[in-house]
Design an enzyme around this catalytic site. Structure first.
Site, PDB file in Angstrom:
ATOM      1  N   ASP A  87     -37.351  47.831  14.877  1.00  0.00           N
ATOM      2  CA  ASP A  87     -37.982  46.813  14.016  1.00  0.00           C
ATOM      3  C   ASP A  87     -39.483  46.735  14.273  1.00  0.00           C
ATOM      4  OD1 ASP A  87     -38.518  44.646  12.428  1.00  0.00           O
ATOM      5  OD2 ASP A  87     -36.999  43.336  13.291  1.00  0.00           O
ATOM      6  N   HIS A 105     -32.938  46.173   2.619  1.00  0.00           N
ATOM      7  CA  HIS A 105     -34.092  45.373   3.056  1.00  0.00           C
ATOM      8  C   HIS A 105     -35.416  46.115   2.843  1.00  0.00           C
ATOM      9  CE1 HIS A 105     -36.214  42.342   5.383  1.00  0.00           C
ATOM     10  NE2 HIS A 105     -36.677  43.268   6.196  1.00  0.00           N
TER      11      HIS A 105
HETATM   12  C1  HEM Z   1     -34.017  38.506  10.727  1.00  0.00           C
HETATM   13  C2  HEM Z   1     -34.815  38.910   9.745  1.00  0.00           C
HETATM   14  C3  HEM Z   1     -35.324  40.302   9.600  1.00  0.00           C
HETATM   15  C4  HEM Z   1     -34.890  41.452  10.166  1.00  0.00           C
HETATM   16  C5  HEM Z   1     -33.732  41.643  11.134  1.00  0.00           C
HETATM   17  C6  HEM Z   1     -35.731  42.511   9.677  1.00  0.00           C
HETATM   18  C7  HEM Z   1     -35.608  43.843  10.020  1.00  0.00           C
HETATM   19  C8  HEM Z   1     -36.380  44.866   9.519  1.00  0.00           C
HETATM   20  C9  HEM Z   1     -36.224  46.254   9.859  1.00  0.00           C
HETATM   21  C10 HEM Z   1     -35.210  46.794  10.848  1.00  0.00           C
HETATM   22  C11 HEM Z   1     -37.135  46.958   9.158  1.00  0.00           C
HETATM   23  C12 HEM Z   1     -37.325  48.478   9.171  1.00  0.00           C
HETATM   24  C13 HEM Z   1     -38.279  48.965  10.215  1.00  0.00           C
HETATM   25  C14 HEM Z   1     -39.701  48.532  10.044  1.00  0.00           C
HETATM   26  O1  HEM Z   1     -40.449  49.070   9.201  1.00  0.00           O
HETATM   27  O2  HEM Z   1     -40.077  47.611  10.738  1.00  0.00           O
HETATM   28  C15 HEM Z   1     -37.894  46.010   8.392  1.00  0.00           C
HETATM   29  C16 HEM Z   1     -38.935  46.330   7.562  1.00  0.00           C
HETATM   30  C17 HEM Z   1     -39.681  45.430   6.878  1.00  0.00           C
HETATM   31  N1  HEM Z   1     -39.469  44.082   6.814  1.00  0.00           N
HETATM   32 FE1  HEM Z   1     -38.038  43.034   7.772  1.00  0.00          FE
HETATM   33  N2  HEM Z   1     -36.664  41.987   8.825  1.00  0.00           N
HETATM   34  C18 HEM Z   1     -36.451  40.633   8.755  1.00  0.00           C
HETATM   35  C19 HEM Z   1     -37.179  39.719   8.017  1.00  0.00           C
HETATM   36  C20 HEM Z   1     -38.224  40.039   7.207  1.00  0.00           C
HETATM   37  C21 HEM Z   1     -38.991  39.098   6.438  1.00  0.00           C
HETATM   38  C22 HEM Z   1     -38.750  37.585   6.399  1.00  0.00           C
HETATM   39  C23 HEM Z   1     -39.954  39.807   5.789  1.00  0.00           C
HETATM   40  C24 HEM Z   1     -41.042  39.358   4.839  1.00  0.00           C
HETATM   41  C25 HEM Z   1     -41.064  38.274   4.156  1.00  0.00           C
HETATM   42  C26 HEM Z   1     -39.797  41.189   6.155  1.00  0.00           C
HETATM   43  C27 HEM Z   1     -40.603  42.204   5.722  1.00  0.00           C
HETATM   44  C28 HEM Z   1     -40.456  43.525   6.051  1.00  0.00           C
HETATM   45  C29 HEM Z   1     -41.355  44.579   5.588  1.00  0.00           C
HETATM   46  C30 HEM Z   1     -42.604  44.396   4.748  1.00  0.00           C
HETATM   47  C31 HEM Z   1     -40.849  45.779   6.094  1.00  0.00           C
HETATM   48  C32 HEM Z   1     -41.437  47.178   5.870  1.00  0.00           C
HETATM   49  C33 HEM Z   1     -40.885  47.709   4.590  1.00  0.00           C
HETATM   50  C34 HEM Z   1     -41.394  49.106   4.309  1.00  0.00           C
HETATM   51  O3  HEM Z   1     -40.933  50.052   4.954  1.00  0.00           O
HETATM   52  O4  HEM Z   1     -42.298  49.258   3.469  1.00  0.00           O
HETATM   53  N3  HEM Z   1     -38.734  41.297   7.011  1.00  0.00           N
HETATM   54  N4  HEM Z   1     -37.408  44.740   8.618  1.00  0.00           N
END
Ligand code: HEM
Length: 404
Positions: A222, A314
């Site tokens: 993450d 996601h």
């Molecule tokens: C418990 C809540 C969440 C979990 C477990 C989670 C987990 C992840 C994971 C595993 C990734 C893929 C790896 C990475 O690029 O970091 C990711 C990507 C991302 N997450 Fe989350 N996330 C959560 C909440 C959120 C929230 C609330 C937002 C924004 C409002 C968000 C925005 C993003 C964005 C912008 C990416 C990158 C997307 C891309 O590859 O362009 N996430 N998240």
């Protein structure tokens, strides 16, 4: 205005007056010196001696590797506190913060023996929208800075929401971080009361190789797709370059406490878990790719003609749809007791740092609130925003221009 010296000595006198046995200033100074010397003898490790640079254009604790332990503390100001009082508080905080981040116990620390070193300590100070309203300082707010609206997925608990002043304390040693937290809270008690404390963690230094992206408690890598630290891209997304002087070099922070339902998540197979995010669990690579940092192919289809990265995965929903929608994310794990359920409660203290949250973060959050496979296993229960003041040079006071 009072000098830093007058305020510090004033606060020692106040503590003395309320205590059952009053120690003289000279005794207090001796106790401090002896305790400090005892702590120095114990500061044997490279980690204890490790320090982050705190002075500079930006406050420390944002554009750097996340330390193993983190405390986000929100305080609400006492009734009748004025901008002048805030400035006096900031004088005290500035002194405490610059001293402790340099590896020295705060002046008048009653237990300096505990402070064996900085262990990469950082302390970051910010101000919530409610503070600007209370002190009628709205004209000094950063452009479009405001509270985060409530989303349909939110089940917010007031004990994790809002707050006038934020202190974000982080270090690679839990005992040091907690001692520093107590010191700061104790020295703030004439000005504000604690509203909430949220504690987060990631791996300790040396447990995983340096530079490896952390994992959250769902097991996912993450933090991959993020502006790289120390780059022009990071600066353009995060650091404010226009507006009132106190915020130029600062940023805006969104902090969301997001509970995970790990009991139901545990029941999924690895393939299902990977489809929810759109990345492989082992490497963190986008589905269909091999390495964590391989480019994501949102158009790829499998031999049945189905999207390799599902429509509501996601990363598909979160991916920026234009150059404005990029910000810096930093997740911290949390785990506490849910006493009502007799269970553990786990999740993320999810943070976003941006020049302008309304343009960079909110559109993404709205999209995710609408559809995101992850929503089935996650629930936002806390929400707060803070304007993080610019960094300062020695001799300056945190947010001086805001409260003068
Ligand atoms: C418990 C809540 C969440 C979990 C477990 C989670 C987990 C992840 C994971 C595993 C990734 C893929 C790896 C990475 O690029 O970091 C990711 C990507 C991302 N997450 Fe989350 N996330 C959560 C909440 C959120 C929230 C609330 C937002 C924004 C409002 C968000 C925005 C993003 C964005 C912008 C990416 C990158 C997307 C891309 O590859 O362009 N996430 N998240």
């Amino acid at each position: 205005m009072l000098t830093r010296r007058q305020i510090l000595f004033g606060s020692i006198a106040t503590v003395g007056a309320g205590a059952t046995s009053i120690i003289s200033g000279a005794d207090a100074a001796n106790a401090y010196r002896e305790g400090f010397a005892a702590a120095q003898k114990l500061a044997g490790s490279k980690l204890a001696k490790s320090k982050l640079t705190w002075h500079g254009k930006h406050q420390a604790g944002i554009e750097s590797r996340a330390q193993a332990h983190t405390n986000f503390v929100a305080l609400n100001i006492l009734p009748n506190i004025t901008a002048d009082d805030m400035l006096r508080w900031m004088v005290l905080l500035t002194d405490n913060i610059s001293t402790m981040c340099a590896g020295i116990p705060a002046l008048a620390d009653p237990q300096p023996d505990v402070f064996v070193g900085a262990a990469n300590l950082s302390i970051t100070v910010g101000f919530g929208p409610s503070l600007f309203k209370k002190l009628k300082l709205e004209s000094n707010q950063p452009a479009s800075f405001d509270a985060i609206p409530k989303f349909s997925i939110d089940e917010l608990q007031s004990e994790y929401c809002d707050g006038d002043v934020l202190l974000h304390i982080a270090a690679d040693d839990l005992q040091i971080m907690n001692h520093v937290t107590r010191t700061l809270i104790s020295d703030s008690k004439s000005f504000a009361k604690m509203h909430w404390l949220q504690n987060g963690f990631t791996n300790a230094v040396g447990t995983v190789p340096e530079g490896v992206t952390q994992r959250n408690l769902m097991g996912q890598v993450d933090g991959t797709d993020n502006p790289e630290l120390g780059t022009e891209n990071f600066a353009q997304r995060v650091w404010i370059d226009d507006g009132p002087a106190w915020i130029v070099g600062g940023t805006q922070l969104a902090l969301r406490r997001i509970r995970m339902n790990l009991n139901t998540w545990d029941l999924l197979g690895r393939t299902e878990k990977e489809a929810v995010i759109g990345r492989h669990l082992d490497t963190g690579a986008p589905l269909g790719k091999t390495n964590e940092r391989d480019a994501i192919d949102f158009e790829a289809v499998d031999d049945r003609g189905l999207k390799v990265i599902p429509e509501f995965a996601h990363i598909r929903r979160a991916a920026s749809q234009n150059l404005d929608e990029i910000f810096f994310r930093r997740p911290f794990n949390y785990q506490v007791l849910d006493a009502s359920a007799g269970q553990l409660e786990a999740g993320l203290l999810w943070t976003a740092y941006a020049r302008d949250l309304s343009k960079q973060y909110l559109p993404v959050q709205r999209r995710l609130a609408q559809f995101d496979l992850l929503n089935k296993w996650t629930t936002p229960i806390g929400s707060a925003t803070f304007a993080i003041a610019r960094g300062i040079d020695p001799g300056e006071i945190i947010a001086e221009e805001l409260f003068s």
